[in-house]
Design an enzyme around this catalytic site. Sequence first.
Site, PDB file in Angstrom:
ATOM      1  N   LEU A  17     -29.430  32.307-140.761  1.00 19.54           N
ATOM      2  CA  LEU A  17     -28.481  32.737-141.805  1.00 19.54           C
ATOM      3  C   LEU A  17     -27.914  34.115-141.498  1.00 19.54           C
ATOM      4  N   ASN A  22      -0.588  28.225-130.247  1.00 17.11           N
ATOM      5  CA  ASN A  22      -1.063  28.704-131.551  1.00 17.11           C
ATOM      6  C   ASN A  22       0.063  28.769-132.580  1.00 17.11           C
ATOM      7  N   GLY A  29      -8.144  40.568-122.850  1.00 20.62           N
ATOM      8  CA  GLY A  29      -8.649  39.512-121.955  1.00 20.62           C
ATOM      9  C   GLY A  29      -8.391  38.105-122.463  1.00 20.62           C
ATOM     10  N   LYS A  74     -22.490  32.086-123.202  1.00 17.28           N
ATOM     11  CA  LYS A  74     -22.650  30.629-123.285  1.00 17.28           C
ATOM     12  C   LYS A  74     -22.842  30.041-121.877  1.00 17.28           C
ATOM     13  N   ARG A 102      -5.435  39.971-128.181  1.00 13.56           N
ATOM     14  CA  ARG A 102      -6.884  40.077-127.934  1.00 13.56           C
ATOM     15  C   ARG A 102      -7.087  40.537-126.484  1.00 13.56           C
ATOM     16  N   TYR A 116     -18.632  36.526-125.041  1.00 17.31           N
ATOM     17  CA  TYR A 116     -19.076  35.269-125.673  1.00 17.31           C
ATOM     18  C   TYR A 116     -19.174  34.150-124.628  1.00 17.31           C
ATOM     19  N   THR A 168     -19.449  25.234-124.798  1.00 15.67           N
ATOM     20  CA  THR A 168     -18.017  25.395-125.043  1.00 15.67           C
ATOM     21  C   THR A 168     -17.196  25.221-123.767  1.00 15.67           C
ATOM     22  N   ASP A 169     -15.921  24.881-123.941  1.00 13.50           N
ATOM     23  CA  ASP A 169     -15.016  24.820-122.780  1.00 13.50           C
ATOM     24  C   ASP A 169     -14.692  26.223-122.251  1.00 13.50           C
ATOM     25  N   GLU A 170     -15.012  27.267-123.052  1.00 17.66           N
ATOM     26  CA  GLU A 170     -14.655  28.631-122.620  1.00 17.66           C
ATOM     27  C   GLU A 170     -15.427  29.065-121.379  1.00 17.66           C
ATOM     28  N   TYR A 230      -1.938  36.756-132.347  1.00 23.96           N
ATOM     29  CA  TYR A 230      -2.179  37.655-131.214  1.00 23.96           C
ATOM     30  C   TYR A 230      -1.099  37.468-130.139  1.00 23.96           C
ATOM     31  N   SER A 248     -20.696  33.046-132.288  1.00 32.59           N
ATOM     32  CA  SER A 248     -19.636  32.146-131.814  1.00 32.59           C
ATOM     33  C   SER A 248     -18.226  32.740-131.793  1.00 32.59           C
TER      34      SER A 248
HETATM   35  P1  NAD Z   1     -20.919  29.355-136.430  1.00 31.57           P
HETATM   36  O1  NAD Z   1     -20.788  30.782-136.041  1.00 31.57           O
HETATM   37  O2  NAD Z   1     -20.098  28.809-137.531  1.00 31.57           O
HETATM   38  O3  NAD Z   1     -22.452  29.036-136.784  1.00 31.57           O
HETATM   39  C1  NAD Z   1     -23.524  29.525-136.041  1.00 31.57           C
HETATM   40  C2  NAD Z   1     -24.795  29.281-136.840  1.00 31.57           C
HETATM   41  O4  NAD Z   1     -25.915  29.727-136.047  1.00 31.57           O
HETATM   42  C3  NAD Z   1     -24.861  30.058-138.155  1.00 31.57           C
HETATM   43  O5  NAD Z   1     -25.351  29.241-139.184  1.00 31.57           O
HETATM   44  C4  NAD Z   1     -25.845  31.188-137.865  1.00 31.57           C
HETATM   45  O6  NAD Z   1     -26.542  31.623-139.013  1.00 31.57           O
HETATM   46  C5  NAD Z   1     -26.762  30.518-136.864  1.00 31.57           C
HETATM   47  N1  NAD Z   1     -27.443  31.479-135.985  1.00 31.57           N
HETATM   48  C6  NAD Z   1     -26.903  32.542-135.332  1.00 31.57           C
HETATM   49  N2  NAD Z   1     -27.837  33.189-134.626  1.00 31.57           N
HETATM   50  C7  NAD Z   1     -29.012  32.508-134.820  1.00 31.57           C
HETATM   51  C8  NAD Z   1     -30.330  32.669-134.333  1.00 31.57           C
HETATM   52  N3  NAD Z   1     -30.639  33.671-133.507  1.00 31.57           N
HETATM   53  N4  NAD Z   1     -31.271  31.788-134.718  1.00 31.57           N
HETATM   54  C9  NAD Z   1     -30.966  30.774-135.576  1.00 31.57           C
HETATM   55  N5  NAD Z   1     -29.740  30.586-136.074  1.00 31.57           N
HETATM   56  C10 NAD Z   1     -28.761  31.427-135.701  1.00 31.57           C
HETATM   57  O7  NAD Z   1     -20.680  28.533-135.076  1.00 31.57           O
HETATM   58  P2  NAD Z   1     -19.977  27.126-134.861  1.00 31.57           P
HETATM   59  O8  NAD Z   1     -18.520  27.323-134.747  1.00 31.57           O
HETATM   60  O9  NAD Z   1     -20.526  26.153-135.807  1.00 31.57           O
HETATM   61  O10 NAD Z   1     -20.508  26.785-133.380  1.00 31.57           O
HETATM   62  C11 NAD Z   1     -21.744  26.097-133.207  1.00 31.57           C
HETATM   63  C12 NAD Z   1     -22.015  25.949-131.728  1.00 31.57           C
HETATM   64  O11 NAD Z   1     -20.966  25.236-131.108  1.00 31.57           O
HETATM   65  C13 NAD Z   1     -22.098  27.287-130.986  1.00 31.57           C
HETATM   66  O12 NAD Z   1     -23.110  27.178-130.013  1.00 31.57           O
HETATM   67  C14 NAD Z   1     -20.731  27.437-130.328  1.00 31.57           C
HETATM   68  O13 NAD Z   1     -20.838  28.195-129.147  1.00 31.57           O
HETATM   69  C15 NAD Z   1     -20.413  25.987-130.031  1.00 31.57           C
HETATM   70  N6  NAD Z   1     -18.992  25.640-129.997  1.00 31.57           N
HETATM   71  C16 NAD Z   1     -18.172  25.981-131.027  1.00 31.57           C
HETATM   72  C17 NAD Z   1     -16.837  25.567-130.996  1.00 31.57           C
HETATM   73  C18 NAD Z   1     -15.886  25.911-132.122  1.00 31.57           C
HETATM   74  O14 NAD Z   1     -14.702  25.649-131.984  1.00 31.57           O
HETATM   75  N7  NAD Z   1     -16.339  26.439-133.240  1.00 31.57           N
HETATM   76  C19 NAD Z   1     -16.354  24.835-129.900  1.00 31.57           C
HETATM   77  C20 NAD Z   1     -17.234  24.525-128.859  1.00 31.57           C
HETATM   78  C21 NAD Z   1     -18.554  24.912-128.916  1.00 31.57           C
HETATM   79  O1  DAU Z   2     -12.755  26.705-127.074  1.00 25.81           O
HETATM   80  C1  DAU Z   2     -13.907  26.618-127.847  1.00 25.81           C
HETATM   81  C2  DAU Z   2     -14.101  27.910-128.603  1.00 25.81           C
HETATM   82  O2  DAU Z   2     -13.129  27.924-129.637  1.00 25.81           O
HETATM   83  C3  DAU Z   2     -15.506  28.072-129.176  1.00 25.81           C
HETATM   84  O3  DAU Z   2     -16.428  28.137-128.132  1.00 25.81           O
HETATM   85  C4  DAU Z   2     -15.592  29.349-130.026  1.00 25.81           C
HETATM   86  O4  DAU Z   2     -16.859  29.437-130.636  1.00 25.81           O
HETATM   87  C5  DAU Z   2     -14.521  29.279-131.097  1.00 25.81           C
HETATM   88  O5  DAU Z   2     -14.518  30.483-131.833  1.00 25.81           O
HETATM   89  C6  DAU Z   2     -13.140  29.057-130.473  1.00 25.81           C
HETATM   90  O6  DAU Z   2     -12.727  30.228-129.715  1.00 25.81           O
HETATM   91  P1  DAU Z   2     -11.231  30.785-129.793  1.00 25.81           P
HETATM   92  O7  DAU Z   2     -11.229  32.192-129.398  1.00 25.81           O
HETATM   93  O8  DAU Z   2     -10.293  29.861-129.085  1.00 25.81           O
HETATM   94  O9  DAU Z   2     -10.984  30.591-131.394  1.00 25.81           O
HETATM   95  P2  DAU Z   2     -10.263  31.524-132.471  1.00 25.81           P
HETATM   96  O10 DAU Z   2     -10.156  30.722-133.719  1.00 25.81           O
HETATM   97  O11 DAU Z   2     -10.869  32.871-132.544  1.00 25.81           O
HETATM   98  O12 DAU Z   2      -8.805  31.684-131.858  1.00 25.81           O
HETATM   99  C7  DAU Z   2      -7.990  30.558-131.576  1.00 25.81           C
HETATM  100  C8  DAU Z   2      -6.710  31.076-130.944  1.00 25.81           C
HETATM  101  O13 DAU Z   2      -5.976  31.827-131.934  1.00 25.81           O
HETATM  102  C9  DAU Z   2      -6.938  32.046-129.794  1.00 25.81           C
HETATM  103  O14 DAU Z   2      -5.907  31.891-128.832  1.00 25.81           O
HETATM  104  C10 DAU Z   2      -6.825  33.420-130.442  1.00 25.81           C
HETATM  105  C11 DAU Z   2      -5.792  33.190-131.523  1.00 25.81           C
HETATM  106  N1  DAU Z   2      -5.925  34.016-132.743  1.00 25.81           N
HETATM  107  C12 DAU Z   2      -7.144  34.076-133.346  1.00 25.81           C
HETATM  108  C13 DAU Z   2      -7.342  34.834-134.478  1.00 25.81           C
HETATM  109  C14 DAU Z   2      -8.698  34.920-135.137  1.00 25.81           C
HETATM  110  C15 DAU Z   2      -4.835  34.681-133.263  1.00 25.81           C
HETATM  111  O15 DAU Z   2      -3.711  34.612-132.721  1.00 25.81           O
HETATM  112  N2  DAU Z   2      -5.015  35.440-134.396  1.00 25.81           N
HETATM  113  C16 DAU Z   2      -6.216  35.557-135.018  1.00 25.81           C
HETATM  114  O16 DAU Z   2      -6.307  36.285-136.042  1.00 25.81           O
END
Ligand code: NAD
Ligand code: DAU
Length: 370
Positions: A36, A258, A306, A163, A304, A159, A133-135, A216, A86
Amino acid sequence: MRRLLVTGGAGFIGANFCHYWCAAHPGDRVVVLDALTYAGNLASIAPLIDAGALRFVRGDIGERERVTALLAEESLGTIVNFAAESHVDRSLEDPARFLRTNVLGTQALLDAARTAWGQDAGQRGCRFHHVSTDEVYGSLAPTQAAFSESTPYSPNSPYAASKAAADHLVRAYAHSFGLPVTISNCSNNYGPFQFPEKLLPLCILNLLEGRRLPIYGDGLQIRDWLHVSDHCRALELILTKSAPGETWNIGGSTQDPNLVVVGTVCDLVDAAFAAEPALAARFPRSAPAQGRSARTLIEHVRDRPGHDRRYAVDSGKIARSLGFRAATALRAGLETTVRWYLDHEAWWRGIVSGEYRQWYARQYSQAERT
Ligand code: NAD
Ligand code: DAU
């Protein structure tokens, strides 16, 4: 009957996975372990806890002995590791936090699995699934082929590097210790329960509150958007059908800049306000309530550092081998997502009224207009 440990189950994808899994596999035992952090929200899985569909344990994946004991006490033979820091922007502010959870935390969790499961984990059908992640693959040029499972790792943000390091550790534990693992590398998810720091919920909530939509740079960066329900289905296929040792790329096969995606969200919000006049009274500061199109709130801000230009995922392997195809078209998925945030104001008000507000003010006051 499976017995699963879902780490990070109070976060965005983890919570969606819990709802999905408990509905699809009601006989299974599900235990959520979540620290949490700011991103975890118990409200996202409260109905499941209240219904006795899962057990929630507050804890850190880095607590090796505690996690080992939990795995043994509950006889948990499957781990789905969502727990992570994340958000790319936060990794630029405080990389160490990302290394602690994403690298050392994952390593501690791997150790816990090794200890609790013993030498014959593979024969007994145990599985450590790591959600990545694909990143990790870096950024693509406009005409470069989409990321496949054999694309070399080239992470660009702290990040992504954390990963990538975790993925390498997971592989190394399989190679060195025979731990039965699978890894999935997924593209950008969107849908219910997403924390408002991420682009799409940030834009939806800013629109409702009449704040600018910070884009951005030129906003022409490309992401491969996947509805979170499709991600959950792909994970189910991997957990139930994949052999250990495999890695799987998961994408939505949608590649829009975006600016286009945010423009669609604006149009969907305008349409919702036009169809439902009561929304103007609930959100009087929103642009449509004041007679302006939501698109007027779009504002370009400093890029952002990089910033990866383009992600695109080749999901061919999971399509051919496990029959996965993303079922949700982007516009339809965005429409239901906008609807979900309109219908779940109590969920997001609880977040945006807390410390997130201060973080947001700090983060975006530095992002001056361009
Ligand atoms: P999120 O940030 O919404 O949730 C992360 C959760 O992990 C939270 O509930 C947090 O409390 C918990 N957490 C953080 N540190 C912890 C720890 N040390 N021990 C236990 N719990 C902990 O993330 P999300 O967007 O749901 O992403 C989940 C997973 O999927 C991550 O591993 C992320 O890298 C991966 N992922 C996310 C996306 C995306 O678009 N969101 C895409 C590809 C992969
Ligand atoms: O590709 C998978 C990844 O996608 C996950 O591994 C990450 O956990 C998840 O956060 C996400 O990463 P991004 O950096 O792509 O997501 P974000 O929503 O932060 O940004 C999406 C795109 O929008 C990116 O090109 C940055 C841009 N952006 C983001 C924010 C927050 C903006 O232009 N303005 C903003 O305020």
